[in-house]
Enzyme design. Sequence first.
Site, PDB file in Angstrom:
ATOM      1  N   ASP A 140      39.695  42.903  48.896  1.00 20.78           N
ATOM      2  CA  ASP A 140      40.046  42.258  47.629  1.00 20.78           C
ATOM      3  C   ASP A 140      40.843  40.985  47.914  1.00 20.78           C
ATOM      4  O   ASP A 140      41.849  41.022  48.627  1.00 20.78           O
ATOM      5  CB  ASP A 140      40.879  43.229  46.788  1.00 20.78           C
ATOM      6  CG  ASP A 140      41.134  42.734  45.376  1.00 20.78           C
ATOM      7  OD1 ASP A 140      40.711  41.612  45.044  1.00 20.78           O
ATOM      8  OD2 ASP A 140      41.754  43.475  44.600  1.00 20.78           O
ATOM      9  N   GLY A 143      35.800  45.731  47.516  1.00 20.19           N
ATOM     10  CA  GLY A 143      36.487  44.627  46.880  1.00 20.19           C
ATOM     11  C   GLY A 143      37.356  45.074  45.723  1.00 20.19           C
ATOM     12  O   GLY A 143      37.998  46.133  45.767  1.00 20.19           O
ATOM     13  N   HIS A 144      37.340  44.271  44.650  1.00 18.06           N
ATOM     14  CA  HIS A 144      38.263  44.461  43.535  1.00 18.06           C
ATOM     15  C   HIS A 144      37.846  45.625  42.629  1.00 18.06           C
ATOM     16  O   HIS A 144      38.695  46.326  42.090  1.00 18.06           O
ATOM     17  CB  HIS A 144      38.323  43.164  42.721  1.00 18.06           C
ATOM     18  CG  HIS A 144      39.414  43.106  41.714  1.00 18.06           C
ATOM     19  ND1 HIS A 144      40.755  43.179  42.049  1.00 18.06           N
ATOM     20  CD2 HIS A 144      39.380  42.984  40.360  1.00 18.06           C
ATOM     21  CE1 HIS A 144      41.492  43.082  40.961  1.00 18.06           C
ATOM     22  NE2 HIS A 144      40.684  42.983  39.913  1.00 18.06           N
ATOM     23  N   PHE A 145      36.544  45.820  42.456  1.00 23.05           N
ATOM     24  CA  PHE A 145      36.026  46.869  41.571  1.00 23.05           C
ATOM     25  C   PHE A 145      35.389  47.979  42.411  1.00 23.05           C
ATOM     26  O   PHE A 145      34.165  48.084  42.511  1.00 23.05           O
ATOM     27  CB  PHE A 145      35.015  46.288  40.580  1.00 23.05           C
ATOM     28  CG  PHE A 145      35.630  45.533  39.449  1.00 23.05           C
ATOM     29  CD1 PHE A 145      36.108  46.190  38.324  1.00 23.05           C
ATOM     30  CD2 PHE A 145      35.740  44.145  39.487  1.00 23.05           C
ATOM     31  CE1 PHE A 145      36.669  45.493  37.257  1.00 23.05           C
ATOM     32  CE2 PHE A 145      36.301  43.439  38.435  1.00 23.05           C
ATOM     33  CZ  PHE A 145      36.778  44.117  37.317  1.00 23.05           C
TER      34      PHE A 145
END
Length: 288
Positions: free
Chosen positions: A238, A264-266
């Site tokens: 991320d 990553g972020h999700f």
Amino acid sequence: MHAIHYRYADIRGQQLFYREAGPAGAPAVVLLHGFPASSFMFRDLIPLLADRYHVIAPDHLGFGLSGAPPAGEFSYTFDALAGLTAGLLGQLGLTRYAMNVHDYGAPIGWRLALADPDAVTAIITQNGNGYEAGFAEAFWKPVREYWQDQNPQTEAAVRQALTLEAIRWQYLHGVPDQSLVTPDAWYHDFALVSRPGNDLVQLRLFADYASNPPLYPKLHAYLRDSQVPLLAVWGRNDEIFVPEGALAFAGDAPGAEVCLLDGGHFLLESHLETAAGTIRRFLERTLP
């Protein structure tokens, strides 16, 4: 499999949409989404928890299917969003609950915990920041400049976060196999933040994010004093909230578990089974 119910509630004159599943008398788990998402991000996680837990996943005001009054008619701040969330939980009779926070859901959740420490039974933070160490410098530079001086130039820079390209980047960046991430997710978010007037709502919240870092010392004291069980399950790639932010929780939350995944972020889009399994094992250890 437990059915998911799609409901609306009137809270302080505002309409909030929320997803609800699982036995009403079971331990409660509240899922708080981040930017630019909604409870839609939890669509696949909810069924994996609802056999054992009473799951509530609201859309914050201005997001998803909740109301989105114009920025001139509602003061969009994280204090206000937390107040509406507290109102919803109160209306639902939830006096004790675990929280799973992501991105914007984190500062909302931190406010809930600081206002009523005894209500929170456990915390799962999935790329939900609570430390200065967690901010990715490159991503947050234009946002910090917007905090300091709101002018046409700084506004134009943060408006880039509302574009389809930027939202797609949030979903795909740092994901080794991008074919695992459905485009439905970023097209869904883009459609909702692109509603007329919603850009001004998002700008208000970009500006008010400056109110969150000053709360961090109180959050850290709460983690030390309450000894609330905490799991940080984080995408190590991320570049919005970097893994140093996940590792920092271990310095304040006794016995905190930190799980860094190659995503990553999700994370729920690309690592659903691994993340959900980690969350379930944590909840089974910590909730009655």
